[in-house]
Design a protein around this motif. Structure first.
Motif, PDB file in Angstrom:
ATOM      1  N   SER A 142      62.562  11.005  27.667  1.00 54.20           N
ATOM      2  CA  SER A 142      63.993  10.940  27.983  1.00 54.20           C
ATOM      3  C   SER A 142      64.561  12.318  28.312  1.00 54.20           C
ATOM      4  CB  SER A 142      64.770  10.344  26.810  1.00 54.20           C
ATOM      5  OG  SER A 142      64.338   9.043  26.543  1.00 54.20           O
ATOM      6  N   GLY A 143      63.700  13.323  28.415  1.00 53.21           N
ATOM      7  CA  GLY A 143      64.158  14.656  28.787  1.00 53.21           C
ATOM      8  C   GLY A 143      64.704  15.487  27.640  1.00 53.21           C
ATOM      9  N   ASN A 144      64.452  15.062  26.404  1.00 54.59           N
ATOM     10  CA  ASN A 144      64.907  15.843  25.255  1.00 54.59           C
ATOM     11  C   ASN A 144      63.946  16.988  24.941  1.00 54.59           C
ATOM     12  OD1 ASN A 144      67.006  14.283  22.949  1.00 54.59           O
ATOM     13  ND2 ASN A 144      66.529  13.326  24.898  1.00 54.59           N
ATOM     14  N   LYS A 145      64.508  18.091  24.460  1.00 51.27           N
ATOM     15  CA  LYS A 145      63.706  19.115  23.794  1.00 51.27           C
ATOM     16  C   LYS A 145      63.505  18.637  22.360  1.00 51.27           C
ATOM     17  CE  LYS A 145      63.767  22.718  26.772  1.00 51.27           C
ATOM     18  NZ  LYS A 145      62.539  23.294  27.338  1.00 51.27           N
ATOM     19  N   VAL A 146      62.278  18.668  21.884  1.00 51.50           N
ATOM     20  CA  VAL A 146      62.005  18.165  20.534  1.00 51.50           C
ATOM     21  C   VAL A 146      61.738  19.332  19.582  1.00 51.50           C
ATOM     22  CG1 VAL A 146      60.487  16.709  19.125  1.00 51.50           C
ATOM     23  CG2 VAL A 146      61.110  15.985  21.442  1.00 51.50           C
ATOM     24  N   TYR A 147      62.468  19.335  18.474  1.00 49.32           N
ATOM     25  CA  TYR A 147      62.250  20.303  17.394  1.00 49.32           C
ATOM     26  C   TYR A 147      61.593  19.566  16.242  1.00 49.32           C
ATOM     27  CZ  TYR A 147      65.379  23.811  19.478  1.00 49.32           C
ATOM     28  OH  TYR A 147      65.953  24.757  20.292  1.00 49.32           O
ATOM     29  N   LEU A 148      60.465  20.066  15.792  1.00 50.36           N
ATOM     30  CA  LEU A 148      59.764  19.406  14.687  1.00 50.36           C
ATOM     31  C   LEU A 148      59.623  20.364  13.506  1.00 50.36           C
ATOM     32  CD1 LEU A 148      57.953  16.968  13.632  1.00 50.36           C
ATOM     33  CD2 LEU A 148      56.012  18.256  14.527  1.00 50.36           C
ATOM     34  N   GLU A 149      60.030  19.901  12.326  1.00 50.40           N
ATOM     35  CA  GLU A 149      59.711  20.638  11.104  1.00 50.40           C
ATOM     36  C   GLU A 149      59.096  19.636  10.132  1.00 50.40           C
ATOM     37  OE1 GLU A 149      62.767  23.087   9.396  1.00 50.40           O
ATOM     38  OE2 GLU A 149      61.372  23.934   7.934  1.00 50.40           O
ATOM     39  N   ALA A 150      57.806  19.784   9.897  1.00 49.79           N
ATOM     40  CA  ALA A 150      57.100  18.825   9.037  1.00 49.79           C
ATOM     41  C   ALA A 150      55.854  19.501   8.498  1.00 49.79           C
ATOM     42  CB  ALA A 150      56.745  17.573   9.836  1.00 49.79           C
ATOM     43  N   ARG A 151      55.102  18.752   7.730  1.00 47.06           N
ATOM     44  CA  ARG A 151      53.846  19.285   7.197  1.00 47.06           C
ATOM     45  C   ARG A 151      52.788  18.190   7.145  1.00 47.06           C
ATOM     46  NH1 ARG A 151      57.121  19.782   2.375  1.00 47.06           N
ATOM     47  NH2 ARG A 151      56.807  18.000   1.004  1.00 47.06           N
ATOM     48  N   GLY A 152      51.570  18.603   6.810  1.00 51.61           N
ATOM     49  CA  GLY A 152      50.486  17.644   6.602  1.00 51.61           C
ATOM     50  C   GLY A 152      50.152  16.860   7.855  1.00 51.61           C
ATOM     51  N   GLN A 153      49.729  15.618   7.597  1.00 49.56           N
ATOM     52  CA  GLN A 153      49.261  14.755   8.670  1.00 49.56           C
ATOM     53  C   GLN A 153      50.353  14.463   9.698  1.00 49.56           C
ATOM     54  OE1 GLN A 153      45.979  14.254   8.155  1.00 49.56           O
ATOM     55  NE2 GLN A 153      45.967  13.608  10.288  1.00 49.56           N
ATOM     56  N   LEU A 154      51.593  14.383   9.235  1.00 43.60           N
ATOM     57  CA  LEU A 154      52.719  14.135  10.146  1.00 43.60           C
ATOM     58  C   LEU A 154      52.785  15.216  11.215  1.00 43.60           C
ATOM     59  CD1 LEU A 154      55.639  13.238   7.705  1.00 43.60           C
ATOM     60  CD2 LEU A 154      54.849  11.798   9.584  1.00 43.60           C
ATOM     61  N   LEU A 155      52.633  16.465  10.775  1.00 43.55           N
ATOM     62  CA  LEU A 155      52.671  17.598  11.699  1.00 43.55           C
ATOM     63  C   LEU A 155      51.455  17.567  12.627  1.00 43.55           C
ATOM     64  CD1 LEU A 155      54.094  20.516  12.237  1.00 43.55           C
ATOM     65  CD2 LEU A 155      52.114  21.366  10.977  1.00 43.55           C
ATOM     66  N   THR A 156      50.282  17.463  12.031  1.00 44.37           N
ATOM     67  CA  THR A 156      49.041  17.521  12.812  1.00 44.37           C
ATOM     68  C   THR A 156      49.012  16.431  13.885  1.00 44.37           C
ATOM     69  OG1 THR A 156      47.980  18.237  10.773  1.00 44.37           O
ATOM     70  CG2 THR A 156      46.524  17.669  12.595  1.00 44.37           C
ATOM     71  N   ASN A 157      49.302  15.186  13.460  1.00 44.43           N
ATOM     72  CA  ASN A 157      49.277  14.072  14.414  1.00 44.43           C
ATOM     73  C   ASN A 157      50.223  14.308  15.584  1.00 44.43           C
ATOM     74  OD1 ASN A 157      47.528  12.767  12.773  1.00 44.43           O
ATOM     75  ND2 ASN A 157      48.951  11.199  12.042  1.00 44.43           N
ATOM     76  N   THR A 158      51.420  14.788  15.269  1.00 44.41           N
ATOM     77  CA  THR A 158      52.434  14.925  16.315  1.00 44.41           C
ATOM     78  C   THR A 158      52.053  16.041  17.277  1.00 44.41           C
ATOM     79  OG1 THR A 158      53.995  14.291  14.592  1.00 44.41           O
ATOM     80  CG2 THR A 158      54.935  15.019  16.688  1.00 44.41           C
ATOM     81  N   VAL A 159      51.586  17.158  16.747  1.00 43.48           N
ATOM     82  CA  VAL A 159      51.179  18.277  17.605  1.00 43.48           C
ATOM     83  C   VAL A 159      50.037  17.839  18.523  1.00 43.48           C
ATOM     84  CG1 VAL A 159      50.031  20.536  17.585  1.00 43.48           C
ATOM     85  CG2 VAL A 159      52.004  20.123  16.091  1.00 43.48           C
ATOM     86  N   LYS A 160      49.081  17.129  17.958  1.00 45.69           N
ATOM     87  CA  LYS A 160      47.904  16.746  18.753  1.00 45.69           C
ATOM     88  C   LYS A 160      48.216  15.660  19.779  1.00 45.69           C
ATOM     89  CE  LYS A 160      44.169  18.165  15.708  1.00 45.69           C
ATOM     90  NZ  LYS A 160      43.058  17.764  14.816  1.00 45.69           N
ATOM     91  N   LYS A 161      49.066  14.703  19.416  1.00 49.96           N
ATOM     92  CA  LYS A 161      49.289  13.565  20.313  1.00 49.96           C
ATOM     93  C   LYS A 161      50.385  13.805  21.340  1.00 49.96           C
ATOM     94  CE  LYS A 161      47.507   9.991  17.266  1.00 49.96           C
ATOM     95  NZ  LYS A 161      47.914   8.951  16.328  1.00 49.96           N
ATOM     96  N   CYS A 162      51.450  14.487  20.917  1.00 47.74           N
ATOM     97  CA  CYS A 162      52.543  14.733  21.860  1.00 47.74           C
ATOM     98  C   CYS A 162      53.351  15.911  21.354  1.00 47.74           C
ATOM     99  CB  CYS A 162      53.415  13.482  22.007  1.00 47.74           C
ATOM    100  SG  CYS A 162      54.675  13.718  23.277  1.00 47.74           S
ATOM    101  N   CYS A 163      52.864  17.105  21.654  1.00 46.57           N
ATOM    102  CA  CYS A 163      53.389  18.298  20.986  1.00 46.57           C
ATOM    103  C   CYS A 163      54.859  18.564  21.339  1.00 46.57           C
ATOM    104  CB  CYS A 163      52.540  19.516  21.358  1.00 46.57           C
ATOM    105  SG  CYS A 163      52.950  20.928  20.317  1.00 46.57           S
ATOM    106  N   PRO A 164      55.708  18.715  20.336  1.00 48.99           N
ATOM    107  CA  PRO A 164      57.113  19.056  20.575  1.00 48.99           C
ATOM    108  C   PRO A 164      57.248  20.464  21.169  1.00 48.99           C
ATOM    109  CG  PRO A 164      56.788  18.186  18.366  1.00 48.99           C
ATOM    110  CD  PRO A 164      55.433  18.491  18.920  1.00 48.99           C
ATOM    111  N   GLU A 165      58.435  20.743  21.737  1.00 48.80           N
ATOM    112  CA  GLU A 165      58.681  22.070  22.312  1.00 48.80           C
ATOM    113  C   GLU A 165      58.757  23.143  21.228  1.00 48.80           C
ATOM    114  OE1 GLU A 165      60.073  19.359  23.529  1.00 48.80           O
ATOM    115  OE2 GLU A 165      59.663  19.463  25.678  1.00 48.80           O
TER     116      GLU A 165
END
Lengths: 321, 321
Positions: free
Chosen positions: A165-188
């Motif tokens: 949708s054209g959003n810039k994504v900010y992610l603050e997380a840890r553990g598997q939540l972080l790893t999965n998101t970075v690997k599958k669809c890395c936020p900006e």
């Protein structure tokens, strides 16, 4: 509305101030001011801080349940009218975190109650609503933990939809939540939450080299900006252009005042993004100055714009790589 | 509806079960069952116990405020549909009593939050409502403490109105509230609340003689039945016809299970009044059997009718005077 914050597992943060708190004793609290209740959860914190910082409106989404959930939403409505609430109300009780503060003995005794269990239809409902809302926003903040019932790849799905949708994504997380998101669809923008772990992307980090490697790894997955807190007084900054170390040179940091610094960091960066043309490095520095200014308060509270400005000069930037 | 219970200062009674509860430590509670919330306050307890004992309906009145007040009323509605709520909703927060139970170390760490402040218009509103409601009931239970803003002669005014309307008045209170009411308009049944005091009618009581004197004094003001708990295993009973000592002969009493025994006592006496033609002495014995049966539970819970019956044989009655 530009900003959407996601808090899958909000909490009611309660502080009860009891001098000389003791076991096996009845403590009577006579003053209402000794009992403080605040809506909490990292995304909600960012929304509240944006509101305080520059009256920046935002939409807050996630799950709320039971009496605690209702207190959270009513307090948000009362105290932060420019935070638009789009929470899914579910069965069960939202989390309640009770901190008993004994300022005489410098004891913090904490009781964290469990959150609700999210059922599949609730999650589907959330996803549908998210798709609608995210099509109207520019920045999506995904922050914190998820309650039981929410799969650990959920953040990557949210990240994907938001980016589509054209959003810039900010992610603050840890553990598997972080790893999965970075690997599958890395936020900006990625800021690993280091509050109760020394692992990032499944690896223990201790030496500067180990930090450097993991920072570069996240950039390699597509992040524009990675911020990793390093040995308390430093932040490591990674972009596709290189790596830097930011150091707080002056000013005393009170380690007991760290509550909400990460959220102040994110809120300040978003404010900077919405109002300036700063480089990514300058943006990170601005976030760090806000986190630093935040530590002058015990509670999670957003520093003022001028407090942030004042702290900018106390931060030294060195190129690492 | 026969029974009206007055709880000027209701509370939300919360129990959090944490084994090895320690200071300066973060405790995570993972199971929802370890967090228990119950509506409380002595009059409300009597209403709940009447409902459980024999489905006896009652009207509950008093003041409720804020989030806590709303939790109390919603839980009462949900769990005790035959308790009709006629509370005045006021500003401020109703009391919250948090008990942290460590069953390993046998520690109970308690935090009692303050109640709301009652403003004069709220009190006038309550009095008006009370006058209307009491004209339709037969028994009025006035029980417990009053919040800030409620004068210490309020119970005597309630007692007077209730008696004028033909109600039998049951009073369980302590301190000035008790003394004022007994002296100005003595209720039919008086049970001094001895939980945190050794004074009755302004006098310290220690010897049996001192107890006898104060019991007779209350009868002299017009009480039909006075019940005073005496050295844990006894109750002293006073009527215009004389004085008796009731003694628990068999069965172990667990001193840590006294929560709500007084309320079970009152509820059982009311049940007895509504369903039998027992003498006052038999009625008191029935109340004592209920209080005794209650001590088999840790929590405030109403024993069943058959549990009460079973305990009747364990009580010995001796005439004192």
């Amino acid at each position: 509305m530009d900003v959407l914050t996601i808090t899958m597992n909000p909490a009611l943060d309660r502080e009860i101030i009891i001098p000389h708190f003791q076991l096996n004793t009845l403590h009577r609290v006579f003053e209402r001011e000794k009992l403080i209740s605040d809506p909490g959860g990292k995304g909600i914190n960012v929304s509240m801080m944006l509101s305080k910082l520059n009256d920046t409106p935002s939409i807050a989404m996630g799950f709320l349940g039971g009496y605690t959930g209702r207190i959270i939403s009513e307090e948000l409505r009362k105290r932060y009218p420019n935070v638009t609430l789009n929470f899914i109300h579910i069965d069960g009780e939202s989390r309640e975190n009770i901190s008993i503060l004994d300022e005489i003995n410098h004891y913090i005794t904490e009781i964290n109650a469990p959150g609700p269990v999210v059922q599949e239809p609730d999650l589907l409902h959330f996803m549908k609503l998210f798709n609608t809302v995210v099509s109207r926003t520019k920045i999506t903040v995904i922050s914190g933990s998820v309650p039981v019932g929410v799969p650990l790849d959920t953040y990557s799905i949210l990240s994907e939809k938001a980016k589509e949708s054209g959003n810039k994504v900010y992610l603050e997380a840890r553990g598997q939540l972080l790893t999965n998101t970075v690997k599958k669809c890395c936020p900006e923008v990625v800021r690993p939450d280091m509050r109760s772990t020394n692992k990032i992307m499944g690896k223990e980090v201790e030496s500067l080299n180990e930090y450097m490697e993991v920072g570069k790894e996240i950039v390699s997955y597509g992040a524009e900006l990675v911020i990793i807190s390093y040995k308390f007084k430093h932040d490591l900054i990674f972009t596709p252009e290189g790596a830097w170390i930011l150091t707080i040179e002056q000013g005393e940091l009170d380690e007991s005042h760290l509550l909400g610094t990460g959220d102040a960091y994110v809120a300040a960066m978003i404010h900077d993004y919405l109002t300036t043309n700063h480089s990514l490095l300058e943006r990170a520095k601005y976030g760090m100055a806000a986190a630093m200014a935040k530590t002058t308060y015990l509670k999670k509270e957003m520093p003022s714009l001028s407090d942030i400005e004042k702290n900018l000069d106390n931060i030294k930037i060195e190129k690492l790589d």
